[in-house]
Design an enzyme around this catalytic site. Sequence first.
Site, PDB file in Angstrom:
ATOM      1  N   ASP A 125      34.028  46.824  36.915  1.00  0.00           N
ATOM      2  CA  ASP A 125      35.263  46.174  36.058  1.00  0.00           C
ATOM      3  C   ASP A 125      36.112  45.234  36.686  1.00  0.00           C
ATOM      4  O   ASP A 125      37.325  45.197  36.518  1.00  0.00           O
ATOM      5  CB  ASP A 125      36.171  47.297  35.266  1.00  0.00           C
ATOM      6  CG  ASP A 125      36.843  46.862  34.367  1.00  0.00           C
ATOM      7  OD1 ASP A 125      36.487  45.664  33.629  1.00  0.00           O
ATOM      8  OD2 ASP A 125      37.758  47.675  33.736  1.00  0.00           O
ATOM      9  N   ARG A 146      42.963  41.306  35.600  1.00  0.00           N
ATOM     10  CA  ARG A 146      43.606  42.105  35.097  1.00  0.00           C
ATOM     11  C   ARG A 146      43.754  43.429  35.607  1.00  0.00           C
ATOM     12  O   ARG A 146      44.411  44.390  35.538  1.00  0.00           O
ATOM     13  CB  ARG A 146      43.361  42.667  33.547  1.00  0.00           C
ATOM     14  CG  ARG A 146      41.979  43.265  33.411  1.00  0.00           C
ATOM     15  CD  ARG A 146      41.551  43.688  31.882  1.00  0.00           C
ATOM     16  NE  ARG A 146      40.295  44.241  32.201  1.00  0.00           N
ATOM     17  CZ  ARG A 146      38.981  43.293  31.975  1.00  0.00           C
ATOM     18  NH1 ARG A 146      39.147  42.050  32.055  1.00  0.00           N
ATOM     19  NH2 ARG A 146      37.844  43.825  32.132  1.00  0.00           N
ATOM     20  N   ASN A 147      42.903  43.578  36.627  1.00  0.00           N
ATOM     21  CA  ASN A 147      42.492  44.869  37.364  1.00  0.00           C
ATOM     22  C   ASN A 147      42.961  44.747  39.084  1.00  0.00           C
ATOM     23  O   ASN A 147      42.468  45.451  39.806  1.00  0.00           O
ATOM     24  CB  ASN A 147      41.247  45.450  37.409  1.00  0.00           C
ATOM     25  CG  ASN A 147      40.877  46.003  36.024  1.00  0.00           C
ATOM     26  OD1 ASN A 147      41.914  46.493  35.362  1.00  0.00           O
ATOM     27  ND2 ASN A 147      39.608  46.006  35.691  1.00  0.00           N
TER      28      ASN A 147
END
Length: 150
Positions: A30, A34-35
Amino acid sequence: IFYLILLLEMCKDVSEGMSYLEDNQYIHRDLAARNCLVDSNGTIKVTDFGLSRYVLDDEYTSSVGSKFPVRWSPPEVLLYCKFSSKSDIWAFGVLMWEVYTLGRMPYDRWNNTEIVEKITAGHRLYRPQLANDKVYSIMNSCWHEVHSLY
């Protein structure tokens, strides 16, 4: 010019974090802007390991119907749910694109079905205005790394 160095430095920090994960036999699954978080020194840290998997043979096949980030996924994930360090490399190329577009959403004009059709047909993200040819060639190499898996 300073901000271009900063963008490249951000990508370098993420690549070092992802290299650490691969060295320790983890697939993130993932990776996206955003991470990633920025610490007090301006260093980027990879976070959100909710989809991460420890793997012995550098491959993880998820069950059909599992959720995964379509906009950051290579063809073998979209078609066969096969994840590996190579799929993280693909996602890193998309993350670089996010950085060099200053946070635009990849494939922002397409829905998930259209993304699957276009990616599996060979479509790739365009060169961001802030990315020179050398930086864009790194992104592109991330998106061509995976083809041997499917």
